[in-house]
Design a protein around this motif. Structure first.
Motif, PDB file in Angstrom:
ATOM      1  N   LYS A 102       4.474  62.442 -48.665  1.00 31.87           N
ATOM      2  CA  LYS A 102       5.403  63.353 -49.357  1.00 31.87           C
ATOM      3  C   LYS A 102       6.677  63.621 -48.547  1.00 31.87           C
ATOM      4  N   ASP A 103       6.679  63.262 -47.271  1.00 27.55           N
ATOM      5  CA  ASP A 103       7.901  63.387 -46.467  1.00 27.55           C
ATOM      6  C   ASP A 103       8.802  62.163 -46.624  1.00 27.55           C
ATOM      7  N   TYR A 104       8.292  61.145 -47.310  1.00 26.46           N
ATOM      8  CA  TYR A 104       9.035  59.876 -47.439  1.00 26.46           C
ATOM      9  C   TYR A 104       9.106  59.424 -48.895  1.00 26.46           C
ATOM     10  N   GLY A 105       9.463  60.336 -49.786  1.00 27.95           N
ATOM     11  CA  GLY A 105       9.877  59.902 -51.119  1.00 27.95           C
ATOM     12  C   GLY A 105       8.873  59.882 -52.249  1.00 27.95           C
ATOM     13  N   VAL A 106       7.579  60.063 -51.972  1.00 31.77           N
ATOM     14  CA  VAL A 106       6.631  60.110 -53.099  1.00 31.77           C
ATOM     15  C   VAL A 106       5.807  61.395 -53.043  1.00 31.77           C
ATOM     16  N   PRO A 107       5.604  62.062 -54.177  1.00 28.35           N
ATOM     17  CA  PRO A 107       4.935  63.376 -54.163  1.00 28.35           C
ATOM     18  C   PRO A 107       3.410  63.250 -54.051  1.00 28.35           C
ATOM     19  N   GLN A 108       2.963  62.694 -52.952  1.00 29.15           N
ATOM     20  CA  GLN A 108       1.526  62.546 -52.712  1.00 29.15           C
ATOM     21  C   GLN A 108       1.205  63.053 -51.309  1.00 29.15           C
ATOM     22  N   ILE A 109       0.119  63.830 -51.201  1.00 29.75           N
ATOM     23  CA  ILE A 109      -0.347  64.250 -49.879  1.00 29.75           C
ATOM     24  C   ILE A 109      -1.181  63.089 -49.339  1.00 29.75           C
ATOM     25  N   ARG A 110      -0.668  62.396 -48.396  1.00 34.36           N
ATOM     26  CA  ARG A 110      -1.380  61.231 -47.848  1.00 34.36           C
ATOM     27  C   ARG A 110      -0.881  60.991 -46.435  1.00 34.36           C
ATOM     28  N   LYS A 111      -1.677  61.390 -45.482  1.00 35.57           N
ATOM     29  CA  LYS A 111      -1.312  61.171 -44.078  1.00 35.57           C
ATOM     30  C   LYS A 111      -1.954  59.875 -43.615  1.00 35.57           C
ATOM     31  N   ARG A 112      -1.160  59.003 -43.053  1.00 34.52           N
ATOM     32  CA  ARG A 112      -1.700  57.743 -42.563  1.00 34.52           C
ATOM     33  C   ARG A 112      -1.123  57.429 -41.188  1.00 34.52           C
ATOM     34  N   LEU A 113      -1.917  56.714 -40.425  1.00 32.33           N
ATOM     35  CA  LEU A 113      -1.507  56.317 -39.079  1.00 32.33           C
ATOM     36  C   LEU A 113      -0.731  54.996 -39.141  1.00 32.33           C
ATOM     37  N   PHE A 114       0.432  54.985 -38.537  1.00 35.57           N
ATOM     38  CA  PHE A 114       1.221  53.751 -38.459  1.00 35.57           C
ATOM     39  C   PHE A 114       1.371  53.353 -36.993  1.00 35.57           C
ATOM     40  N   ILE A 115       1.101  52.095 -36.720  1.00 38.22           N
ATOM     41  CA  ILE A 115       1.199  51.573 -35.355  1.00 38.22           C
ATOM     42  C   ILE A 115       2.251  50.459 -35.395  1.00 38.22           C
ATOM     43  N   ILE A 116       3.272  50.637 -34.589  1.00 36.25           N
ATOM     44  CA  ILE A 116       4.391  49.685 -34.570  1.00 36.25           C
ATOM     45  C   ILE A 116       4.446  49.057 -33.186  1.00 36.25           C
ATOM     46  N   GLY A 117       4.687  47.767 -33.127  1.00 31.36           N
ATOM     47  CA  GLY A 117       4.816  47.123 -31.814  1.00 31.36           C
ATOM     48  C   GLY A 117       6.016  46.203 -31.776  1.00 31.36           C
ATOM     49  N   PHE A 118       6.636  46.123 -30.608  1.00 29.04           N
ATOM     50  CA  PHE A 118       7.737  45.176 -30.370  1.00 29.04           C
ATOM     51  C   PHE A 118       7.371  44.317 -29.170  1.00 29.04           C
ATOM     52  N   ARG A 119       7.686  43.024 -29.270  1.00 29.38           N
ATOM     53  CA  ARG A 119       7.394  42.110 -28.159  1.00 29.38           C
ATOM     54  C   ARG A 119       8.075  42.651 -26.904  1.00 29.38           C
ATOM     55  N   ASP A 120       7.346  42.663 -25.793  1.00 34.78           N
ATOM     56  CA  ASP A 120       7.842  43.303 -24.570  1.00 34.78           C
ATOM     57  C   ASP A 120       9.233  42.836 -24.152  1.00 34.78           C
ATOM     58  N   ASP A 121       9.486  41.524 -24.271  1.00 38.14           N
ATOM     59  CA  ASP A 121      10.764  40.993 -23.770  1.00 38.14           C
ATOM     60  C   ASP A 121      11.967  41.507 -24.564  1.00 38.14           C
ATOM     61  N   LEU A 122      11.727  42.078 -25.759  1.00 40.29           N
ATOM     62  CA  LEU A 122      12.845  42.569 -26.577  1.00 40.29           C
ATOM     63  C   LEU A 122      13.356  43.922 -26.081  1.00 40.29           C
ATOM     64  N   ASP A 123      12.524  44.577 -25.280  1.00 37.60           N
ATOM     65  CA  ASP A 123      12.937  45.818 -24.636  1.00 37.60           C
ATOM     66  C   ASP A 123      13.441  46.869 -25.633  1.00 37.60           C
ATOM     67  N   VAL A 124      12.706  47.065 -26.701  1.00 38.91           N
ATOM     68  CA  VAL A 124      13.129  48.005 -27.750  1.00 38.91           C
ATOM     69  C   VAL A 124      12.612  49.415 -27.448  1.00 38.91           C
ATOM     70  N   ASP A 125      13.499  50.374 -27.619  1.00 35.33           N
ATOM     71  CA  ASP A 125      13.081  51.775 -27.506  1.00 35.33           C
ATOM     72  C   ASP A 125      13.077  52.325 -28.929  1.00 35.33           C
ATOM     73  N   PHE A 126      11.911  52.346 -29.548  1.00 32.04           N
ATOM     74  CA  PHE A 126      11.815  52.632 -30.986  1.00 32.04           C
ATOM     75  C   PHE A 126      11.591  54.114 -31.274  1.00 32.04           C
ATOM     76  N   SER A 127      12.226  54.613 -32.340  1.00 28.78           N
ATOM     77  CA  SER A 127      11.925  55.964 -32.835  1.00 28.78           C
ATOM     78  C   SER A 127      11.499  55.851 -34.288  1.00 28.78           C
ATOM     79  N   PHE A 128      10.450  56.550 -34.653  1.00 30.23           N
ATOM     80  CA  PHE A 128      10.024  56.543 -36.058  1.00 30.23           C
ATOM     81  C   PHE A 128      11.112  57.189 -36.919  1.00 30.23           C
ATOM     82  N   PRO A 129      11.252  56.721 -38.169  1.00 32.08           N
ATOM     83  CA  PRO A 129      12.322  57.266 -39.017  1.00 32.08           C
ATOM     84  C   PRO A 129      12.096  58.745 -39.340  1.00 32.08           C
ATOM     85  N   GLU A 130      13.193  59.461 -39.422  1.00 26.48           N
ATOM     86  CA  GLU A 130      13.124  60.879 -39.813  1.00 26.48           C
ATOM     87  C   GLU A 130      12.660  60.981 -41.269  1.00 26.48           C
ATOM     88  N   PRO A 131      11.954  62.051 -41.635  1.00 23.66           N
ATOM     89  CA  PRO A 131      11.559  62.225 -43.041  1.00 23.66           C
ATOM     90  C   PRO A 131      12.772  62.194 -43.967  1.00 23.66           C
TER      91      PRO A 131
END
Ligand SMILES: C[S@@+](CC[C@H](N)C(=O)[O-])C[C@H]1O[C@@H](n2cnc3c(N)ncnc32)[C@H](O)[C@@H]1O
Length: 284
Positions: free
Chosen positions: A150-179
């Motif tokens: 419900k924080d991302y555009g659909v009126p449903q209560i549904r909490k889910r775990l998201f796991i994001i990975g970037f290949r180490d050599d890419l040296d990414v400093d990732f932030s999850f998107p704001e609601p």
């Protein structure tokens, strides 16, 4: 299909294509899908024109086309609170090791995995730590967060775990998107006045438990009358168009949607991945 995609992806445990639908909206092109359920495979094929291959365990890495992002909502039954809590001893739980095998062999730039939030706490968190270790030791910098539909555009209560990975050599400093918030209301989908602003979590089991039952998720009061949510309405709660084709009988349809991922969260994650700048620009 995007003519000049910003990135390519594979859709493991593809279901009805929540990842596919979400990533199409931010410039992704799917180059392979995989699912073992024939009904689900039929749905996916009709919607996207790609026939998912079967069991991930039997897919040889050399037979997978090159791709940028691995996606997978790996089966959650062994980890969910309503499952048997068999954890990694349940063979379905070991599918994460198939994901790690493909990451090591194909070296995509990034991955997005989705699961129930209970995965983080089962066996006092030891299973989750082991999984993170497996992904990290495969050469990826890993981030995880629980996101709410419900924080991302659909009126449903549904909490889910998201796991994001970037290949180490890419040296990414990732932030999850704001609601993004949610302009769409449950009453827009159910087409009448509802007592609730947001729908319950669309689930696989527990239909028809009754409106006063604590397990109820499919029954609402709309304009003062009892209404059982239809598969088309459930699709919208997950961010699909109501026209998304679902194969099988009524129970099959609800099961496939309940297993899926909110496509609006996937879309926002896809945009965040693109904005890191790790994907090569494609020729116009
Ligand atoms: C939680 S659902 C994922 C749904 C998907 N993310 C979607 O948006 O619809 C897990 C899927 O994994 C599939 N599956 C289970 N074991 C599998 C295996 N060994 N290989 C490929 N798919 C598998 C199931 O049939 C199911 O459709």
């Amino acid at each position: 299909m995007e003519k000049h995609p910003k990135f390519t992806f594979i859709d493991l445990f593809s279901g009805i294509g929540g990842f596919h639908h979400g990533l199409l909206q931010c410039g992704g092109r799917c180059v392979m899908a995989s699912d073992i359920d024939p009904v689900t495979v039929e749905s996916y094929t009709r919607n996207f024109g790609i026939v998912p291959r079967g069991d991930v365990c039997e897919i040889i890495s050399e037979d997978i086309p090159d791709f940028d992002v691995l996606c997978g909502g790996f089966p959650c039954q062994p980890f969910s609170n309503i499952g048997q809590k068999g954890g990694l001893e349940d063979s379905r739980g070991t599918l994460i090791f198939q994901v790690a095998r493909i990451l090591r062999d194909k070296r995509p730039k990034a991955f997005i995995l989705e699961n129930v939030k209970g995965l983080m706490t089962i066996n006092k968190g030891t299973i989750f730590s082991r999984m993170l270790e497996e992904l990290t030791s495969s050469g990826y910098t890993v981030y995880h967060m629980i996101l709410e539909a419900k924080d991302y555009g659909v009126p449903q209560i549904r909490k889910r775990l998201f796991i994001i990975g970037f290949r180490d050599d890419l040296d990414v400093d990732f932030s999850f998107p704001e609601p993004t918030g949610c302009a769409l209301k449950l009453s827009d989908i159910l087409k009448g006045k509802t007592e609730r602003e947001y729908g319950f979590t669309v689930r696989v089991g527990g239909r028809h438990s009754g409106i006063d039952n604590k397990f109820n998720w499919d029954c609402y009061t709309v304009d003062g009358s009892i209404h059982y949510i239809t598969p088309e309405e459930c699709l919208q709660l997950q961010g699909f168009p109501s026209s998304h084709y679902l194969a099988g009988n009524s129970a099959d349809k609800y099961r496939q949607i309940g297993n899926s991922v909110p496509t609006t969260i996937v879309r926002e994650l896809g945009k965040a991945l693109v904005s890191t700048g790790v994907f090569d620009p494609q020729p116009p």
